[in-house]
Scaffold this active site. Structure first.
Site, PDB file in Angstrom:
ATOM      1  N   CYS A 170      41.667  -2.973 -36.334  1.00  0.00           N
ATOM      2  CA  CYS A 170      42.429  -3.970 -37.048  1.00  0.00           C
ATOM      3  C   CYS A 170      42.224  -3.356 -38.700  1.00  0.00           C
ATOM      4  O   CYS A 170      42.634  -2.884 -39.588  1.00  0.00           O
ATOM      5  CB  CYS A 170      42.218  -5.165 -36.816  1.00  0.00           C
ATOM      6  SG  CYS A 170      40.520  -5.476 -37.778  1.00  0.00           S
ATOM      7  N   HIS A 221      33.005 -16.441 -48.336  1.00  0.00           N
ATOM      8  CA  HIS A 221      33.744 -16.134 -47.134  1.00  0.00           C
ATOM      9  C   HIS A 221      33.451 -14.011 -46.937  1.00  0.00           C
ATOM     10  O   HIS A 221      33.339 -13.526 -47.433  1.00  0.00           O
ATOM     11  CB  HIS A 221      35.059 -15.882 -48.010  1.00  0.00           C
ATOM     12  CG  HIS A 221      36.603 -14.856 -47.330  1.00  0.00           C
ATOM     13  ND1 HIS A 221      36.918 -15.632 -46.380  1.00  0.00           N
ATOM     14  CD2 HIS A 221      36.863 -13.969 -47.055  1.00  0.00           C
ATOM     15  CE1 HIS A 221      37.904 -15.133 -45.717  1.00  0.00           C
ATOM     16  NE2 HIS A 221      37.655 -14.121 -46.423  1.00  0.00           N
ATOM     17  N   CYS A 255      36.474 -10.874 -37.309  1.00  0.00           N
ATOM     18  CA  CYS A 255      36.715  -9.712 -38.214  1.00  0.00           C
ATOM     19  C   CYS A 255      36.773  -9.864 -39.780  1.00  0.00           C
ATOM     20  O   CYS A 255      36.654 -10.805 -40.853  1.00  0.00           O
ATOM     21  CB  CYS A 255      38.884  -9.712 -38.575  1.00  0.00           C
ATOM     22  SG  CYS A 255      39.977  -8.683 -39.308  1.00  0.00           S
ATOM     23  N   HIS A 262      38.338 -14.208 -40.993  1.00  0.00           N
ATOM     24  CA  HIS A 262      38.275 -14.546 -40.181  1.00  0.00           C
ATOM     25  C   HIS A 262      38.170 -14.429 -38.616  1.00  0.00           C
ATOM     26  O   HIS A 262      37.426 -13.122 -38.559  1.00  0.00           O
ATOM     27  CB  HIS A 262      39.504 -14.609 -39.833  1.00  0.00           C
ATOM     28  CG  HIS A 262      40.447 -15.575 -41.535  1.00  0.00           C
ATOM     29  ND1 HIS A 262      40.196 -13.848 -42.239  1.00  0.00           N
ATOM     30  CD2 HIS A 262      41.222 -16.326 -41.814  1.00  0.00           C
ATOM     31  CE1 HIS A 262      40.602 -14.744 -43.733  1.00  0.00           C
ATOM     32  NE2 HIS A 262      41.212 -16.234 -43.250  1.00  0.00           N
ATOM     33  N   ARG A 285      37.092 -12.338 -31.818  1.00  0.00           N
ATOM     34  CA  ARG A 285      36.725 -11.140 -32.596  1.00  0.00           C
ATOM     35  C   ARG A 285      36.339 -11.009 -34.350  1.00  0.00           C
ATOM     36  O   ARG A 285      37.046 -12.060 -34.666  1.00  0.00           O
ATOM     37  CB  ARG A 285      38.067 -10.601 -32.970  1.00  0.00           C
ATOM     38  CG  ARG A 285      38.440  -9.121 -33.664  1.00  0.00           C
ATOM     39  CD  ARG A 285      39.232  -7.805 -34.206  1.00  0.00           C
ATOM     40  NE  ARG A 285      40.973  -9.314 -33.349  1.00  0.00           N
ATOM     41  CZ  ARG A 285      41.459  -9.358 -34.394  1.00  0.00           C
ATOM     42  NH1 ARG A 285      41.725  -8.723 -35.415  1.00  0.00           N
ATOM     43  NH2 ARG A 285      42.832  -9.602 -34.528  1.00  0.00           N
ATOM     44  N   ASP A 296      41.004 -13.460 -29.517  1.00  0.00           N
ATOM     45  CA  ASP A 296      41.475 -11.537 -29.072  1.00  0.00           C
ATOM     46  C   ASP A 296      40.251 -10.877 -29.192  1.00  0.00           C
ATOM     47  O   ASP A 296      40.667  -9.331 -28.948  1.00  0.00           O
ATOM     48  CB  ASP A 296      42.903 -11.577 -29.344  1.00  0.00           C
ATOM     49  CG  ASP A 296      42.872 -10.591 -31.496  1.00  0.00           C
ATOM     50  OD1 ASP A 296      40.941 -10.764 -30.887  1.00  0.00           O
ATOM     51  OD2 ASP A 296      43.237 -10.258 -30.770  1.00  0.00           O
TER      52      ASP A 296
END
Length: 121
Positions: free
Chosen positions: A44, A81, A98, A84, A96, A88
């Site tokens: 990703c 922050h 990310c 996310h 996951r 998957d």
């Protein structure tokens, strides 16, 4: 970026393809977040992990921005922050995480063999 919930461009962060062993911390407050043993190559473009250091390392909030339903991951201590989480990922969690490199600090694992050899001198 940590407070305005921004995201760095994919494949540009300093940790997206790192293979070093160690611990990732929140750059805003120093909270331990992830260990390299849970990092994996997801394709990703951001550092991806399948589980945090502990259940209290991160918190989850709904994110319905950009016309999507996602789960935001924030630092469990300072609520910065981080990125996310998606469902998957690989076993054993199927998750996951990310995460943006810009909000991560990294500390290399101590090289036990080097330390032992240095003490033998």
């Amino acid at each position: 970026m940590a407070r305005d919930k921004g995201t760095e461009w994919a494949f540009t962060g300093k940790y997206w393809d790192s293979k070093e062993k160690g611990t990732y911390y929140c750059a805003a407050c120093g909270n331990p977040l992830f260990v390299s043993d849970t990092k994996f190559e997801s394709g990703c473009g951001w550092p991806s992990f399948y589980q945090p250091v502990s259940k209290t390392s991160v918190i989850y909030t709904p994110d319905n921005s950009h016309g999507m339903q996602r789960t935001e991951v924030q630092c469990g201590r300072c609520k910065a922050h981080l990125g996310h989480v998606f469902d998957d990922g690989p076993p054993p969690t199927g998750l996951r995480y990310c995460i943006n490199s810009v909000i991560l600090d990294f500390e290399k694992a101590k090289d036990a063999e080097k330390k032992f050899n240095d003490n033998e001198k």
